[in-house]
Scaffold this active site. Structure first.
Site, PDB file in Angstrom:
ATOM      1  N   LYS A   1       0.568   4.725   6.765  1.00 47.02           N
ATOM      2  CA  LYS A   1       0.038   5.520   5.721  1.00 47.02           C
ATOM      3  C   LYS A   1       0.986   6.854   5.852  1.00 47.02           C
ATOM      4  CE  LYS A   1      -3.059   2.176   4.627  1.00 47.02           C
ATOM      5  NZ  LYS A   1      -2.755   1.470   3.263  1.00 47.02           N
TER       6      LYS A   1
ATOM      7  N   SER B   1       0.864  -1.463  -0.014  1.00 45.02           N
ATOM      8  CA  SER B   1      -0.114   0.034   0.145  1.00 45.02           C
ATOM      9  C   SER B   1       0.890   1.190  -0.117  1.00 45.02           C
ATOM     10  CB  SER B   1      -0.925   0.112   1.120  1.00 45.02           C
ATOM     11  OG  SER B   1      -0.149   0.025   2.543  1.00 45.02           O
TER      12      SER B   1
END
Length: 268
Positions: A132, A64
């Site tokens: 993230k 990701s």
């Protein structure tokens, strides 16, 4: 003249009439065990304190954050930058042993900023750790228009940092292959068919989204395959664990070889 007396230091181990013939008894097995246990316990406590308040190691299991972070990267996270805190719960692996503990938070050196890569507890399952990039902080206005991310009216970045690509299709988490590779905006038919999927977002098109107080908005660098704030909302800052600092080891699972060129890289 009298003779000068020389100062003499007493040797505590020197044989005297009182201790002559005495031998120190050997340690029993119990005494040796207690000494080893004390040393190991002290080292364990120090390690736990460092892990909780200073640095913690993590491994990247998914793509990701490509290309910034590779699958198999091992990294250290700074726990004290945003204010280290005592644990709210005690867990063993994914098993929570005790929860609801009073939390003591130390002063932060600084608050999270746009661009920081942050490790945090996943809001939908706090036993999982996610990583993230922070793209917006509290009070920022955020929207996505034709696949391009705007923060406070300015372009922040698009998927793969390709401003000319069509990144309007964001896959459902249950169908990560539901989007085609990036296309050019000249492919208008495909572009228009996918842009409607984004209109339902509160931060898309003509509906700017303001990040609420006490929250930050997180996105993966690999926007086509990232379970981030677009799906579960802005992140409560109380779930933050720390800022990713540098890679201390990297393993290429496909080639079964280390990525020596990544070791020591700062994470930006």
């Amino acid at each position: 003249m009298g003779k000068k007396k020389k100062d003499k230091l007493e040797d505590p181990k020197r044989q005297t009439p009182e201790n002559r013939g005495k031998v120190k008894p050997p340690q029993s097995v119990k005494q040796k065990f207690l000494e080893y246990a004390k040393a190991i316990g002290t080292a364990l406590v120090i390690a736990l304190l460092l892990r909780q308040f200073v640095f913690q190691a993590f491994r990247i299991p998914t793509g990701s954050m490509l290309e910034t972070l590779q699958i198999g990267d091992f990294l250290f996270v700074n726990k004290f930058l945003y204010g280290a805190k005592t644990p709210e719960r005690i867990r063993l692996g994914k098993l929570t042993l005790l929860s609801g503990l009073p939390v003591l938070k130390f002063p932060a050196i600084r608050e999270p900023r746009q661009g920081d890569i942050i490790v945090f507890e996943f809001p939908r399952d706090r036993n999982l750790d996610y990583i993230k990039r922070c793209v917006a902080v509290a009070g920022d206005t955020l929207r996505v228009d034709e696949g391009i991310l705007y923060v406070n009216g300015e372009v922040y970045e698009s998927n793969f940092a390709d401003l000319d690509g069509d990144h309007s299709c964001v896959p459902e988490w249950t169908d990560p292959d539901g989007c085609p590779p990036p296309r050019t905006k000249r492919d208008r038919a495909a572009f228009v068919s996918n842009i409607s999927r984004m209109r339902s977002w509160p931060w898309s098109g003509d509906g700017p989204y303001v990040v609420p107080e006490g929250h930050i908005f997180m996105m993966g660098d690999n926007r086509f395959n990232s379970m981030d704030s677009r799906y579960w909302g802005a992140l409560d800052v109380n779930l933050i664990k720390g800022k990713a600092m540098f890679i201390y080891w990297s393993w290429n699972g496909d080639k079964h070889l280390p990525r020596l060129n990544r070791i020591g890289d700062l994470i930006r």
